[in-house]
Design a protein around this motif. Structure first.
Motif, mmCIF file in Angstrom:
data_model
loop_
_atom_site.group_PDB
_atom_site.id
_atom_site.type_symbol
_atom_site.label_atom_id
_atom_site.label_comp_id
_atom_site.label_asym_id
_atom_site.label_seq_id
_atom_site.Cartn_x
_atom_site.Cartn_y
_atom_site.Cartn_z
ATOM 1 N N PHE A 1 0.859 -1.180 0.000
ATOM 2 C CA PHE A 1 0.000 0.000 0.000
ATOM 3 C C PHE A 1 0.897 1.233 0.000
ATOM 4 O O PHE A 1 1.355 1.701 1.047
ATOM 5 C CB PHE A 1 -0.927 -0.028 1.213
ATOM 6 C CG PHE A 1 -1.860 -1.202 1.195
ATOM 7 C CD1 PHE A 1 -3.002 -1.192 0.420
ATOM 8 C CD2 PHE A 1 -1.565 -2.346 1.923
ATOM 9 C CE1 PHE A 1 -3.853 -2.290 0.375
ATOM 10 C CE2 PHE A 1 -2.402 -3.453 1.892
ATOM 11 C CZ PHE A 1 -3.546 -3.421 1.117
ATOM 12 N N GLY A 2 1.154 1.715 -1.206
ATOM 13 C CA GLY A 2 2.066 2.838 -1.361
ATOM 14 C C GLY A 2 3.421 2.492 -0.781
ATOM 15 O O GLY A 2 3.945 1.392 -0.988
ATOM 16 N N ASN A 3 3.975 3.423 -0.022
ATOM 17 C CA ASN A 3 5.270 3.174 0.620
ATOM 18 C C ASN A 3 5.094 2.723 2.071
ATOM 19 O O ASN A 3 6.040 2.760 2.852
ATOM 20 C CB ASN A 3 6.139 4.438 0.559
ATOM 21 C CG ASN A 3 5.514 5.612 1.298
ATOM 22 O OD1 ASN A 3 4.373 5.526 1.767
ATOM 23 N ND2 ASN A 3 6.244 6.710 1.401
ATOM 24 N N ARG A 4 3.864 2.278 2.421
ATOM 25 C CA ARG A 4 3.558 1.882 3.804
ATOM 26 C C ARG A 4 3.697 0.383 4.029
ATOM 27 O O ARG A 4 3.396 -0.105 5.119
ATOM 28 C CB ARG A 4 2.155 2.343 4.176
ATOM 29 C CG ARG A 4 1.905 3.845 4.055
ATOM 30 C CD ARG A 4 2.818 4.638 4.980
ATOM 31 N NE ARG A 4 2.500 6.045 4.985
ATOM 32 C CZ ARG A 4 1.699 6.642 5.861
ATOM 33 N NH1 ARG A 4 1.131 5.936 6.814
ATOM 34 N NH2 ARG A 4 1.477 7.937 5.796
ATOM 35 N N GLY A 5 4.099 -0.361 3.041
ATOM 36 C CA GLY A 5 4.234 -1.794 3.208
ATOM 37 C C GLY A 5 2.921 -2.527 2.995
ATOM 38 O O GLY A 5 1.931 -1.952 2.521
ATOM 39 N N ALA A 6 2.900 -3.812 3.343
ATOM 40 C CA ALA A 6 1.750 -4.663 3.049
ATOM 41 C C ALA A 6 0.772 -4.795 4.211
ATOM 42 O O ALA A 6 -0.283 -5.405 4.060
ATOM 43 C CB ALA A 6 2.233 -6.056 2.640
ATOM 44 N N VAL A 7 1.115 -4.240 5.375
ATOM 45 C CA VAL A 7 0.234 -4.350 6.549
ATOM 46 C C VAL A 7 -0.588 -3.079 6.680
ATOM 47 O O VAL A 7 -0.041 -1.982 6.852
ATOM 48 C CB VAL A 7 1.056 -4.606 7.826
ATOM 49 C CG1 VAL A 7 0.143 -4.686 9.036
ATOM 50 C CG2 VAL A 7 1.859 -5.899 7.683
ATOM 51 N N PHE A 8 -1.897 -3.203 6.561
ATOM 52 C CA PHE A 8 -2.833 -2.081 6.508
ATOM 53 C C PHE A 8 -3.642 -2.073 7.809
ATOM 54 O O PHE A 8 -4.423 -2.987 8.066
ATOM 55 C CB PHE A 8 -3.748 -2.273 5.299
ATOM 56 C CG PHE A 8 -4.537 -1.070 4.881
ATOM 57 C CD1 PHE A 8 -4.005 -0.148 3.996
ATOM 58 C CD2 PHE A 8 -5.833 -0.874 5.341
ATOM 59 C CE1 PHE A 8 -4.742 0.945 3.565
ATOM 60 C CE2 PHE A 8 -6.577 0.213 4.930
ATOM 61 C CZ PHE A 8 -6.025 1.129 4.043
#
Length: 431
Positions: free
Chosen positions: A35-42
């Protein structure tokens, strides 16, 4: 089914604390969606704020962007987290957000809409051939209604525009772990989420078998990371907010109703206390309380939207205790100032009852599968609370540390769900 004709599949781990999505393609492998530059953990959270330019005058964000919006202006936002915890609760009808009321499925659809928007186009239509959604073996709550949760999930995931298949979350983790194995084995998967702890016993065949995994038995309980958080709040915070205190009514001295504190220490309900009716009740209670200042502090924490700040303080302490014998707990806000040192022994004493019930649920999973503990070849621990030493000790004692495997604590379920979506008979895995 050959590698070249495998259906594309989307695996969704909609978690109490975090959500993760994975995509599997024709090659028979799955990859996480960033998720963008936030990684895969939402983060499974929503933040609402009033904005005349937004549709209906109410803007919303989800995931890490929800946290950003909250931190930018806490008092003028509404931050909701752990709302999955009320999916099976008949007592939950709507959440009041400013002047609107949201049903669970409306919160869920709003969350999914923002999750898809931040998926960089990888989750937009056309979608994969199959969508696999994880569900707990046992839902959170005192009297969880699984049929109600299913109805709400159906309405929520209708947002994706196609039918979904539901699979027990630990089975997703089992399938992910099986991809690592090069031999046949009987495994126990223990999935510790925010709201529930779920266990599945699975027989894994050798690579190349027509059916790699066969589920043998399951069990679950609505106790996990959020319950551990509750114990910390109950011991360190609630006494300063008047829990156990008294108030005067018609010449009698009564205990302050405990229901306020049960809601306050529940992440899915704390933000919902910021409504006129509850705040008016608390204001009247403060006037009659033997210690009005304590009730005033609770009102201040609620009015100043400090739920996330408290959650962050609790989480930091809990994580630190997984690595050290003691850790600081610090929370400041709303007139509440707490600086304390918590030892691991104290924390383990606070959650002892919860650990006993978790251990009993592990035994139920083994009994349901007909597999004794000594016939389990490997135990795969996943989920954030699997890192708590006292949780790990349950499995070390029953199975021996040499049979314990860990890794991908936050992403294994989504990865495995996407792989299950490529199985020829998905219905065989459906919950």
């Amino acid at each position: 089914m050959t590698a070249t004709d495998r259906p594309a599949a989307l695996g969704i781990d909609f978690g109490t604390t975090n959500s993760v999505v994975a995509l599997a393609g024709a090659a028979g492998t799955a990859e996480l969606v960033p998720f963008g530059n936030r990684g895969a953990v939402f983060r499974s959270a929503l933040c609402f704020w009033q904005d005349e330019a937004a549709r209906g005058g109410l803007a919303v964000e989800a995931g890490p962007w929800a946290i950003d919006e909250y931190l930018d202006d806490p008092q003028n936002s509404r931050f909701l987290q752990s709302f999955k915890s009320v999916a099976a609760s008949a007592s939950f009808e709507t959440a009041s957000v400013f002047d609107r009321r949201y049903r669970f499925e409306e919160l869920g659809r709003t969350f999914l809409d923002r999750l898809v928007a931040h998926g960089g186009g990888r989750l937009d239509a056309p979608r994969p051939d199959r969508i696999i959604v994880g569900r707990p073996v046992e839902y959170a709550g005192a009297r969880p209604d699984a049929a109600l949760a299913r109805t709400r999930y159906d309405a929520m995931f209708a947002e994706l525009g196609q039918a979904v298949h539901y699979v027990y979350e630990p089975l997703g983790a089992a399938f992910s772990y099986a991809a690592r194995l090069t031999h046949a084995a009987t495994i126990l998967v223990a999935d510790f989420g925010g709201g529930t702890s779920d266990f599945s016993v699975v027989r894994v065949a050798a690579p190349g078998a027509a059916r790699r995994c066969e589920p043998l038995g399951h069990a679950g309980i609505g106790i996990a990371g959020d319950r551990f958080d509750y114990r910390i709040v109950d011991r360190l915070v609630l006494p300063m907010l008047g829990k156990g205190g008294q108030y005067r009514s018609f010449g009698k001295t009564l205990e302050v109703p405990r229901s306020y504190y049960a809601d306050f220490a529940d992440w899915s309900r704390l933000a919902l206390m910021r409504n006129r009716r509850t705040l008016d009740e608390l204001a009247k209670l403060a006037k009659a309380a033997v210690d009005p200042a304590a009730i005033g502090r609770m009102i201040a924490v609620i009015e100043n939207e400090l739920g996330y700040t408290l959650y962050d303080a609790v989480g930091a302490c809990k994580r630190a205790l997984s690595m050290a014998d003691s850790a600081p707990f610090r929370f400041h806000g709303g007139g509440v100032d707490i600086e304390a040192v918590v030892t691991r022994g104290e924390f383990e004493g606070w959650i002892a009852e919860d650990l006993e019930r978790i251990a009993a649920t592990v035994d139920r999973a083994l009994a349901a599968s007909g597999v004794p503990a000594d016939a389990i070849d490997r135990v795969f621990l996943t989920g954030g609370s699997s890192l708590v030493p006292a949780v790990r000790a349950i499995f070390d004692a029953r199975f021996g540390s040499d049979r314990i495997a860990t890794g991908d604590e936050l992403t294994a379920i989504a990865h495995g769900l996407a792989l299950i979506g490529q199985e020829e008979d998905v219905a065989a895995w459906a919950a």
